[in-house]
Design a protein around this motif. Structure first.
Motif, PDB file in Angstrom:
ATOM      1  N   THR A 281      39.128  43.459  46.615  1.00 36.39           N
ATOM      2  CA  THR A 281      37.742  43.405  46.870  1.00 36.39           C
ATOM      3  C   THR A 281      36.872  44.661  46.320  1.00 36.39           C
ATOM      4  OG1 THR A 281      37.984  41.753  48.436  1.00 36.39           O
ATOM      5  CG2 THR A 281      35.791  42.991  48.431  1.00 36.39           C
ATOM      6  N   GLU A 282      37.669  45.654  46.449  1.00 39.48           N
ATOM      7  CA  GLU A 282      36.976  46.923  46.254  1.00 39.48           C
ATOM      8  C   GLU A 282      36.735  46.958  44.754  1.00 39.48           C
ATOM      9  OE1 GLU A 282      37.985  51.765  46.468  1.00 39.48           O
ATOM     10  OE2 GLU A 282      39.629  50.431  46.564  1.00 39.48           O
TER      11      GLU A 282
ATOM     12  N   THR B 148      32.023  34.793  49.485  1.00 40.30           N
ATOM     13  CA  THR B 148      32.487  35.262  47.744  1.00 40.30           C
ATOM     14  C   THR B 148      31.293  35.165  47.029  1.00 40.30           C
ATOM     15  OG1 THR B 148      34.496  34.044  48.713  1.00 40.30           O
ATOM     16  CG2 THR B 148      34.056  34.199  46.335  1.00 40.30           C
TER      17      THR B 148
ATOM     18  N   SER C 211      36.735  44.450  42.642  1.00 38.69           N
ATOM     19  CA  SER C 211      35.841  43.355  42.248  1.00 38.69           C
ATOM     20  C   SER C 211      34.165  43.797  42.497  1.00 38.69           C
ATOM     21  CB  SER C 211      36.340  41.946  43.066  1.00 38.69           C
ATOM     22  OG  SER C 211      37.529  41.464  42.688  1.00 38.69           O
ATOM     23  N   THR C 212      33.967  44.388  43.742  1.00 38.86           N
ATOM     24  CA  THR C 212      32.757  44.582  43.885  1.00 38.86           C
ATOM     25  C   THR C 212      32.086  45.774  43.034  1.00 38.86           C
ATOM     26  OG1 THR C 212      33.344  46.141  45.691  1.00 38.86           O
ATOM     27  CG2 THR C 212      32.673  43.844  46.253  1.00 38.86           C
ATOM     28  N   GLN C 213      32.873  46.446  42.374  1.00 38.06           N
ATOM     29  CA  GLN C 213      32.335  47.708  41.540  1.00 38.06           C
ATOM     30  C   GLN C 213      32.683  47.553  40.176  1.00 38.06           C
ATOM     31  OE1 GLN C 213      32.757  51.710  43.533  1.00 38.06           O
ATOM     32  NE2 GLN C 213      34.442  50.438  44.638  1.00 38.06           N
TER      33      GLN C 213
ATOM     34  N   ASP D 254      28.414  36.388  46.745  1.00 40.26           N
ATOM     35  CA  ASP D 254      27.851  37.748  46.089  1.00 40.26           C
ATOM     36  C   ASP D 254      28.771  38.389  44.871  1.00 40.26           C
ATOM     37  OD1 ASP D 254      26.069  40.337  46.229  1.00 40.26           O
ATOM     38  OD2 ASP D 254      28.006  41.040  46.415  1.00 40.26           O
ATOM     39  N   GLN D 255      29.997  38.235  45.232  1.00 39.43           N
ATOM     40  CA  GLN D 255      30.930  38.602  44.124  1.00 39.43           C
ATOM     41  C   GLN D 255      30.742  37.947  42.750  1.00 39.43           C
ATOM     42  OE1 GLN D 255      35.536  38.460  43.669  1.00 39.43           O
ATOM     43  NE2 GLN D 255      35.036  39.287  45.379  1.00 39.43           N
TER      44      GLN D 255
ATOM     45  N   ARG E 150      26.351  37.822  41.875  1.00 37.76           N
ATOM     46  CA  ARG E 150      25.971  38.963  41.445  1.00 37.76           C
ATOM     47  C   ARG E 150      26.726  39.674  40.231  1.00 37.76           C
ATOM     48  NH1 ARG E 150      27.717  43.769  42.006  1.00 37.76           N
ATOM     49  NH2 ARG E 150      29.440  43.111  43.321  1.00 37.76           N
ATOM     50  N   ARG E 151      27.975  39.199  40.103  1.00 36.10           N
ATOM     51  CA  ARG E 151      28.654  39.955  38.870  1.00 36.10           C
ATOM     52  C   ARG E 151      28.253  39.009  37.582  1.00 36.10           C
ATOM     53  NH1 ARG E 151      35.036  40.152  37.130  1.00 36.10           N
ATOM     54  NH2 ARG E 151      34.670  41.327  35.148  1.00 36.10           N
TER      55      ARG E 151
END
Length: 234
Positions: free
Chosen positions: A95-96, A180, A98-100, A182-183, A186-187
């Motif tokens: 997740t780290e 899930t 995936s979110t960045q 937002d991931q 947003r991406r």
């Protein structure tokens, strides 16, 4: 067209459309090479964090990525990812990362560098194996617009969220889907500022996988490949 000694199949699509799983399975069935370009952006993100590069420093990120000692596996049966000899196949799926990853993937200098590497891989591996299936977000339009087969896999937001939720959390409960959202949403929104992957460009075949299983999606893509290449499927 790339000629009889090299067939390039390019598959685009948004998060959760099934492009990675489908492309890998198709490459395996055809005995072609396989290139997961998304893994390259994830690797670049991991590398920048490992090197303590501030992801808001666009020039610093681009310089780090240009120096990144990346080795990406192209065997669909074992597509590993290494940086400097370290296997990061598992860490880049956290997740780290995936979110960045969008902070790196929307850096235009980074995209130029990774696209250069992607084109090299497509040419080299494609010739070695007789063909390659490359998947990502701008393969059909920017990286390899002259591919023999160009496909955009699409799925409804509901289907994409359910798939990614099941992949990450084991099921598609309401709570997990929302965790899930937002991931995914947003991406896709961030990445769409530098790449078009929600609508098929002219000459690109659209396959909606919303109501298809993985196997059904694979068969649909294989049918499209056979049609585009003027072949009869075995």
């Amino acid at each position: 067209m790339n000629g009889p000694d090299l067939v390039v199949v390019a598959i685009d699509g948004p998060s959760g459309s099934g492009k990675s799983s489908v492309a890998r399975a198709v490459a395996s069935r055809l005995r072609y090479g396989y290139l997961d370009t998304g893994a390259m952006y994830r690797a670049a993100t991991w590398w920048c964090l490992d090197q303590h590069v501030d992801l808001t420093d666009a020039e610093g990120v681009a310089a780090a990525v240009r120096a990144m000692p990346l080795t990406i596996g192209t065997d669909p049966e074992a597509p590993g990812v290494e940086v400097g000899g370290t296997d990061i196949s598992v860490p880049i799926r956290t997740t780290e990362i995936s979110t960045q990853v969008s902070a790196v993937a929307t850096n235009l200098d980074v995209r130029d560098e990774l696209r250069r590497r992607q084109r090299e891989i497509i040419g080299l591996v494609g010739r070695e194996r007789g063909g390659i299936v490359a998947e990502g977000r701008d393969i059909t339009t920017v990286v390899a617009p002259d591919s023999d087969v160009r496909i955009l896999l699409y799925a409804s937001e509901e289907a994409r969220l359910a798939r990614r939720s099941t992949e990450l959390h084991g099921n598609a409960s309401t709570a997990n889907v929302e965790a899930t959202r937002d991931q995914i949403v947003r991406r896709d929104r961030d990445d769409s500022t530098v790449s078009s992957f929600m609508q098929a460009a002219p000459g690109v075949s659209l396959i909606d996988t919303s109501d298809l299983s993985l196997q059904g999606s694979v068969e649909a893509v294989l049918d499209q490949i056979a049609s585009d290449l003027g072949r009869i499927r075995d």
